[in-house]
Design a protein around this motif. Structure first.
Motif, PDB file in Angstrom:
ATOM      1  N   ILE A  76      11.247   2.752  -2.157  1.00  0.00           N
ATOM      2  CA  ILE A  76       9.787   2.264  -2.894  1.00  0.00           C
ATOM      3  C   ILE A  76      10.160   0.847  -3.202  1.00  0.00           C
ATOM      4  CG2 ILE A  76       8.048   2.382  -4.523  1.00  0.00           C
ATOM      5  CD1 ILE A  76       8.110   5.440  -4.121  1.00  0.00           C
ATOM      6  N   ASN A  77      11.255   0.666  -4.051  1.00  0.00           N
ATOM      7  CA  ASN A  77      11.614  -0.613  -4.569  1.00  0.00           C
ATOM      8  C   ASN A  77      11.965  -1.537  -3.678  1.00  0.00           C
ATOM      9  OD1 ASN A  77      11.840  -1.488  -7.321  1.00  0.00           O
ATOM     10  ND2 ASN A  77      14.056  -1.561  -7.319  1.00  0.00           N
ATOM     11  N   ASN A  78      12.696  -1.220  -2.490  1.00  0.00           N
ATOM     12  CA  ASN A  78      13.227  -2.273  -1.682  1.00  0.00           C
ATOM     13  C   ASN A  78      12.287  -2.696  -0.505  1.00  0.00           C
ATOM     14  OD1 ASN A  78      15.407  -2.136  -3.276  1.00  0.00           O
ATOM     15  ND2 ASN A  78      16.981  -1.591  -1.772  1.00  0.00           N
ATOM     16  N   GLU A  79      11.456  -1.617  -0.061  1.00  0.00           N
ATOM     17  CA  GLU A  79      10.734  -2.061   1.060  1.00  0.00           C
ATOM     18  C   GLU A  79       9.416  -2.603   0.626  1.00  0.00           C
ATOM     19  OE1 GLU A  79      11.926  -1.427   4.187  1.00  0.00           O
ATOM     20  OE2 GLU A  79      13.509  -0.895   2.800  1.00  0.00           O
ATOM     21  N   GLY A  80       9.551  -4.054   0.229  1.00  0.00           N
ATOM     22  CA  GLY A  80       8.625  -4.761  -0.488  1.00  0.00           C
ATOM     23  C   GLY A  80       7.332  -5.316   0.697  1.00  0.00           C
ATOM     24  N   TRP A  81       7.705  -5.292   1.735  1.00  0.00           N
ATOM     25  CA  TRP A  81       6.686  -5.430   2.613  1.00  0.00           C
ATOM     26  C   TRP A  81       5.629  -4.548   2.767  1.00  0.00           C
ATOM     27  CZ3 TRP A  81       6.018  -2.110   6.653  1.00  0.00           C
ATOM     28  CH2 TRP A  81       6.877  -1.130   6.675  1.00  0.00           C
ATOM     29  N   LEU A  82       5.932  -3.340   2.355  1.00  0.00           N
ATOM     30  CA  LEU A  82       5.118  -2.178   2.517  1.00  0.00           C
ATOM     31  C   LEU A  82       4.693  -1.804   0.960  1.00  0.00           C
ATOM     32  CD1 LEU A  82       3.869   0.192   4.377  1.00  0.00           C
ATOM     33  CD2 LEU A  82       5.530   1.440   3.736  1.00  0.00           C
ATOM     34  N   THR A  83       5.548  -1.757   0.119  1.00  0.00           N
ATOM     35  CA  THR A  83       5.148  -1.272  -1.284  1.00  0.00           C
ATOM     36  C   THR A  83       4.963  -2.335  -2.282  1.00  0.00           C
ATOM     37  OG1 THR A  83       7.410  -1.224  -1.857  1.00  0.00           O
ATOM     38  CG2 THR A  83       6.277   0.866  -0.674  1.00  0.00           C
ATOM     39  N   GLY A  84       5.249  -3.588  -2.038  1.00  0.00           N
ATOM     40  CA  GLY A  84       5.102  -4.789  -2.803  1.00  0.00           C
ATOM     41  C   GLY A  84       6.220  -4.844  -4.009  1.00  0.00           C
ATOM     42  N   GLY A  85       7.161  -3.872  -3.603  1.00  0.00           N
ATOM     43  CA  GLY A  85       8.488  -4.271  -4.397  1.00  0.00           C
ATOM     44  C   GLY A  85       8.164  -3.965  -5.902  1.00  0.00           C
ATOM     45  N   PRO A  86       9.294  -4.648  -6.602  1.00  0.00           N
ATOM     46  CA  PRO A  86       9.405  -4.267  -7.946  1.00  0.00           C
ATOM     47  C   PRO A  86       8.146  -4.690  -8.711  1.00  0.00           C
ATOM     48  CG  PRO A  86      11.213  -5.401  -7.281  1.00  0.00           C
ATOM     49  CD  PRO A  86      10.416  -5.516  -6.170  1.00  0.00           C
ATOM     50  N   ASP A  87       7.589  -5.620  -8.306  1.00  0.00           N
ATOM     51  CA  ASP A  87       6.642  -6.394  -9.074  1.00  0.00           C
ATOM     52  C   ASP A  87       5.006  -5.351  -8.964  1.00  0.00           C
ATOM     53  OD1 ASP A  87       7.786  -8.318 -10.185  1.00  0.00           O
ATOM     54  OD2 ASP A  87       7.247  -9.941  -8.294  1.00  0.00           O
ATOM     55  N   GLY A  88       5.085  -4.367  -8.079  1.00  0.00           N
ATOM     56  CA  GLY A  88       3.926  -3.636  -7.959  1.00  0.00           C
ATOM     57  C   GLY A  88       3.046  -3.836  -6.964  1.00  0.00           C
ATOM     58  N   LEU A  89       1.993  -3.178  -7.170  1.00  0.00           N
ATOM     59  CA  LEU A  89       0.801  -2.911  -5.939  1.00  0.00           C
ATOM     60  C   LEU A  89      -0.209  -2.769  -6.597  1.00  0.00           C
ATOM     61  CD1 LEU A  89       0.894  -3.202  -3.013  1.00  0.00           C
ATOM     62  CD2 LEU A  89       0.860  -0.689  -2.930  1.00  0.00           C
ATOM     63  N   ALA A  90      -1.493  -3.483  -6.306  1.00  0.00           N
ATOM     64  CA  ALA A  90      -2.756  -3.114  -6.945  1.00  0.00           C
ATOM     65  C   ALA A  90      -3.320  -2.054  -6.125  1.00  0.00           C
ATOM     66  CB  ALA A  90      -3.641  -4.652  -6.896  1.00  0.00           C
ATOM     67  N   VAL A  91      -4.189  -1.087  -6.604  1.00  0.00           N
ATOM     68  CA  VAL A  91      -4.750  -0.197  -6.037  1.00  0.00           C
ATOM     69  C   VAL A  91      -6.224  -0.267  -6.094  1.00  0.00           C
ATOM     70  CG1 VAL A  91      -4.657   2.385  -5.727  1.00  0.00           C
ATOM     71  CG2 VAL A  91      -2.856   1.326  -6.710  1.00  0.00           C
ATOM     72  N   GLU A  92      -6.851  -0.019  -5.046  1.00  0.00           N
ATOM     73  CA  GLU A  92      -8.306   0.197  -4.761  1.00  0.00           C
ATOM     74  C   GLU A  92      -9.220   1.179  -5.690  1.00  0.00           C
ATOM     75  OE1 GLU A  92     -10.168  -1.858  -2.492  1.00  0.00           O
ATOM     76  OE2 GLU A  92      -8.345  -2.786  -2.417  1.00  0.00           O
ATOM     77  N   PRO A  93     -10.284   1.013  -6.126  1.00  0.00           N
ATOM     78  CA  PRO A  93     -10.766   2.271  -7.014  1.00  0.00           C
ATOM     79  C   PRO A  93     -10.966   3.392  -6.078  1.00  0.00           C
ATOM     80  CG  PRO A  93     -12.157   0.183  -7.247  1.00  0.00           C
ATOM     81  CD  PRO A  93     -11.053  -0.155  -6.136  1.00  0.00           C
ATOM     82  N   LEU A  94     -10.977   4.518  -6.714  1.00  0.00           N
ATOM     83  CA  LEU A  94     -11.286   5.706  -6.112  1.00  0.00           C
ATOM     84  C   LEU A  94     -12.762   5.806  -5.209  1.00  0.00           C
ATOM     85  CD1 LEU A  94     -10.286   8.636  -5.578  1.00  0.00           C
ATOM     86  CD2 LEU A  94     -11.704   9.205  -7.517  1.00  0.00           C
ATOM     87  N   THR A  95     -12.713   6.087  -4.140  1.00  0.00           N
ATOM     88  CA  THR A  95     -14.170   6.276  -3.296  1.00  0.00           C
ATOM     89  C   THR A  95     -14.333   7.413  -3.215  1.00  0.00           C
ATOM     90  OG1 THR A  95     -12.954   5.516  -1.397  1.00  0.00           O
ATOM     91  CG2 THR A  95     -14.251   3.994  -2.295  1.00  0.00           C
TER      92      THR A  95
END
Lengths: 338, 386
Positions: free
Chosen positions: A129-148
Motif C-alpha cells: 500500500i505504501n509503495n504502489e503510489g500510482w494506485l494508493t497515493g503512497g505515504p501521503d495518503g488518499l482522499a475518500v469520497e463520502p458514502l453513497t
C-alpha cells in the motif's frame, strides 16, 4: 435475593440502550466524531475477537485487512467511480479470497510461528500500500469520497431531513456506526453459539483433543480467520468513507498492535469486553495529548500488565469480582467458605 | 444610623464595580485562539519539534509586547506523532472543541491533507508547514502553506544543472512521502530544462546501504550528474556511498537535508554536494542588501538563545506561518474568518525566513523559486553559490 441481578445480563439490548442514550451526553461534534470512530473500530475488534478470543489464534496483521478494505473502497469509488456498496463488497470479497489463500498455509502453524506469519503478511500488505503510489497515493495518503447509499450521499458535513426532523450528517453517521456495531455483535454472538463456536472453543481448549473427537480443526480455523478478516475489511471501508482521508498507517503494524491490545485488554472471548477495550484505547490518545511519544510504550505496558494481573481481560475480571462480592444465592452453607 | 443604612448600597456598588472591572478587560482582551497541529514526536519529529518550539517562543514574545490588535494570542497545540488519523482527530478537536480562529499545521503532507476537509468545512484559515505541491495546487480557499513546494526545489536544482550544461542525470529518491512526491515533480519538470532522467532508482527509508542503486546509476551511459531526493538518514547514507564508490559526477541533494545534521552524518563525503536551501542556513553569507538578511539573523539568534540548539529550516516554516497569520489578522482588524482569509490572500512583499511571500487568490504559497538559495558544501561548511 430480590436484589440479585440476572445471571446473564441481556447484552445486546443494554448495548443498544447505551448507544441510543450516548449522544445526549456528548458535548459537541468532536465528541460525536470520536464516538463514531470508536463504534467502527469496536466492530472490527469484535470480529478479531472471534479469531483470537474464541479460536485461540493470534493475528498480528489484522490492520492489513482493515487497510485493504479501506483502500479498496477509496480506490474503487474515487478512481473508478463505483458507488460505495459494490466497492465495499468487492473489497470484502478480495480480502476473503486473500485471507483464505494465505490462511490455509499460515493456520497450520502454531503459537509464535503463527504470530510471525500473520505479522509478516500484515507488513507486506502495508508495504505494498505504501509503495504502489500510482494506485494508493503512497505515504501521503488518499482522499475518500463520502458514502453513497441508494444514490444519496451521506456526508458528515451536510444536514438531512429525516421524517421531518433536521438531522446532521455527523449524527446520521453515528447512528450508522452504532447499527453496524450492534449488527457485528449480533452476528458474532450467533456464530459463537452455533456449532462453529463450539468447535472453535474446543480448538482453543486443546486442538489435539478437538481433532480426536472429530472436529475438522483446520477447516474451522480457516473459516473464522476469513470471517474476522471480512469484518475488518467491511469496517475499514466504512471507516475510510467516514474519515474521508486515509494513509497507509491504517494498515500498519502499529494499528494491528492497537487492535490486538483492545482484545486482550477488554477480555478475550468476551464480546462486550473487547468493546470496552476499544473504547478505552481509542480515548487514550485524546486524554494523553502530551504523551504522544509514549503511546506505543503505553500500549505495550497495558498489554503486559493485563497479561500479568488480568489474564482474562478487564470485563471478565471485573464481572467475576462483582459476582464474588455479591452474596451467594441460597445454596449449601458449606460453599460460603469459597 | 444613616451610615448603617447606606452601607449595603456601598457594598452593592462596590461589587458592581468589581464585576465591571473584571468583565471589561476580559472582553477587551478576549484572546485570539491559534491552533497548532504539529508532529512534535514520532518519525517526523525533526519537523514538528523546532516548529512547536518556534510557535511557543513567538507567541510568548508577541504577548509580552501587547499581542495582536490589542488581544493576546492563546496557543492550542496537539502532537499528532506524524499519524494522519490522529491529525484529523486533533484538527477536529481544534476546530470544534477549542474553537480556534486559525490553524497552523500540519508538519507533513499526510497530516495536512487529513485535516484539509475539516478545515475547509469549518471555514477557518489553515497555514500548513508541509512541502508537497498538492496542498496548494489546486488552490483551496482556506488552505495556505509556507514552505516552497517540492516542484520548486526540483526546478532550482535542474536550472543549476542546465547552467552547467548537463543534459542527462541519474535520479535516486526515497520511498517516503517526501521522496516520492519529489521524484514525481522532478520527472515532470526535467524536460523543461532540457534534461533527461536516464536512471531512476529508489531506496526505502530504513535502508542502510544504497551502493547497488548508485552502481546502477554510474553504469548508465550518458549520466552527467546525480540528484537525490529524500530526507532523514537516507540521503546521508547515499552521500557516503557516493564518496565510497568514488563517483566523480556532480552530486545534488534536495532541501530535505538542508540542516547541519546532514553535515554531521555525511562527514567529509558531503564535500562538493549542492542543494537548494533556505537562507536560514547561511545567514551571514547573505549580502547586506538582501531584504531577508535581518529577519533570518534575528530569528536564528532568538531561537538559539532561547532553546540552546541550532536553528532548523523547519522551525522557519512555523515562524513564517505565525507571522503571516499575525499580519493577516492585523490587516483584517479582526479574527472574522473570511476577513482573515482574504487578508492572507492579499499579503504582498511579506519578508519571512523562508522567502518573500506574495500571495494571490491563485497562489496560496506566494514564494518564488529564487527563495531557494543554492548552496555547496566546502570544507564542511555551507557556501552560498547562487
Amino acid at each position: 435475593m430480590a436484589l440479585r441481578l440476572p445471571e446473564r445480563v441481556p447484552g445486546l439490548p443494554v448495548l443498544a440502550l447505551v448507544l441510543l442514550l450516548l449522544p445526549l451526553f456528548l458535548g459537541n461534534e468532536f465528541h460525536l466524531d470520536i464516538a463514531t470512530q470508536i463504534a467502527l473500530i469496536a466492530a472490527t475488534v469484535v470480529g478479531l475477537n472471534l479469531l483470537v478470543g474464541y479460536g485461540g489464534q493470534v493475528s498480528l496483521g489484522h490492520a492489513a485487512f482493515f487497510g485493504m478494505g479501506a483502500y479498496a473502497s477509496a480506490i474503487l469509488t474515487g478512481t473508478y467511480g463505483w458507488t460505495s456498496i459494490p466497492a465495499l463488497l468487492c473489497g470484502a470479497l478480495l480480502v476473503a479470497v486473500l485471507a483464505w489463500t494465505l490462511g490455509r498455509p499460515i493456520l497450520r502453524l502454531k503459537g509464535h510461528y503463527l504470530s510471525m506469519a500473520t505479522l509478516g503478511m500484515g507488513i507486506i500488505i502495508a508495504i505494498v500500500i505504501n509503495n504502489e503510489g500510482w494506485l494508493t497515493g503512497g505515504p501521503d495518503g488518499l482522499a475518500v469520497e463520502p458514502l453513497t447509499v441508494l444514490g444519496a450521499e451521506l456526508s458528515i458535513f451536510d444536514h438531512y431531513s429525516l421524517l421531518g426532523l433536521e438531522v446532521s450528517g455527523a449524527m446520521l453517521w453515528y447512528g450508522l456506526a452504532a447499527l453496524l456495531l450492534l449488527l457485528a455483535v449480533w452476528i458474532a454472538q450467533n456464530l459463537v453459539d452455533s456449532p462453529i463456536g463450539r468447535a472453535l472453543r474446543a480448538v482453543h481448549g486443546s486442538e489435539v483433543a478437538a481433532r480426536v473427537v472429530g472436529v475438522d480443526t483446520s477447516h474451522y480455523k480457516l473459516l473464522i480467520f476469513v470471517i474476522s478478516a471480512v469484518y475488518a475489511s467491511v469496517m475499514g471501508s466504512f471507516y475510510a468513507h467516514y474519515t474521508g482521508f486515509i494513509t497507509p498507517q491504517v494498515a500498519s503494524f502499529e494499528h494491528s498492535i492497537e487492535l490486538i491490545t483492545m482484545v486482550v485488554l477488554g477480555g478475550m472471548a468476551s464480546t462486550y469486553g473487547v468493546i470496552l477495550g476499544a473504547v478505552l484505547l481509542m480515548l487514550l490518545p485524546q486524554l494523553l495529548t502530551d504523551f504522544q511519544d509514549y503511546e506505543m510504550m503505553m500500549f505495550g505496558l497495558i498489554l503486559m500488565l493485563t497479561m500479568i494481573f488480568m489474564p482474562k481481560g478487564l470485563l471478565p475480571t471485573l464481572s467475576e469480582a462483582v459476582r464474588r462480592l455479591r452474596p451467594r444465592p441460597a445454596t449449601t452453607p458449606a460453599s460460603g467458605q469459597e | 444610623m444613616v451610615t448603617k443604612n447606606r452601607s449595603p448600597y456601598r457594598a452593592v456598588l462596590l461589587i458592581l464595580l468589581l464585576i465591571c472591572g473584571m468583565v471589561a478587560p476580559a472582553m477587551a482582551a478576549e484572546p485570539i485562539r491559534i491552533g497548532a497541529l504539529v508532529s512534535a514526536t514520532g518519525p517526523a519529529s525533526f519537523l514538528g519539534d523546532p516548529e512547536l518550539k518556534t510557535l511557543e517562543m513567538y507567541v510568548e514574545r508577541i504577548n509580552a509586547s501587547g499581542g495582536v490588535i490589542g488581544r493576546p494570542l492563546r496557543l492550542f497545540h496537539y502532537d499528532d506523532g506524524g499519524n494522519a488519523n490522529e491529525a484529523r482527530n486533533f484538527a477536529n478537536r481544534l476546530l470544534r472543541s477549542d474553537r480556534v480562529d486559525l490553524v497552523i499545521g500540519g508538519s507533513t503532507t499526510g497530516t495536512t491533507m487529513a485535516a484539509v476537509p475539516l478545515v475547509e468545512r469549518a471555514g477557518r484559515p489553515m497555514i500548513s508547514m508541509a512541502g508537497a505541491l498538492v496542498i496548494t495546487d489546486p488552490v483551496r480557499p482556506w488552505v495556505f502553506k509556507t514552505p516552497q513546494s517540492d516542484r520548486m526545489a526540483a526546478e532550482r536544482v535542474l536550472a543549476d544543472m542546465q547552467s552547467r550544461g548537463i543534459t542527462g542525470i541519474g535520479l535516486i529518491s526515497g520511498t517516503d512521502g517526501f521522496g516520492r512526491s519529489g521524484r514525481e515533480q522532478t520527472l515532470a519538470v526535467a524536460a523543461d530544462f532540457g534534461i533527461q532522467v536516464l536512471a531512476d532508482q529508489t531506496y526505502g527509508p530504513q535502508d542502510t546501504d544504497m551502493t547497488a542503486q548508485l552502481t546502477r546509476i554510474r553504469n548508465t551511459p550518458g549520466v552527467q550528474a546525480v540528484f537525490n531526493f529524500g530526507f532523514g538518514q537516507g540521503p546521508a547514507i547515499v552521500t557516503r556511498n557516493y564518496a565510497h564508490l568514488g563517483i566523480e559526477l556532480p552530486f545534488y541533494q534536495s532541501h530535505g537535508v538542508a540542516s547541519d545534521r546532514f553535515l554531521d552524518l555525511a562527514g567529509s563525503a558531503a564535500e562538493g554536494v549542492r542543494l537548494p536551501a533556505s537562507a536560514l542556513l547561511v545567514p551571514d553569507a547573505l549580502p547586506d542588501d538582501d531584504p531577508q538578511k535581518q529577519v533570518v539573523q534575528d530569528y536564528k539568534a532568538a531561537y538559539e538563545a532561547r532553546w540552546n540548539v541550532s536553528v532548523s529550516t523547519f522551525g522557519g516554516y512555523a515562524y513564517d506561518a505565525l507571522m503571516l497569520a499575525v499580519a493577516a489578522i492585523e490587516a483584517a482588524g479582526s479574527t472574522e474568518p473570511e476577513a482573515v482569509r482574504s487578508a492572507l490572500e492579499q499579503i504582498q512583499g511579506h519578508v519571512g525566513v523562508t522567502g518573500i511571500f506574495n500571495m494571490s487568490p491563485d497562489d496560496h504559497n506566494g514564494l518564488a523559486p529564487e527563495s531557494f538559495r543554492l548552496l555547496e558544501v566546502r570544507d564542511g561548511q555551507w557556501v552560498l553559490v547562487d
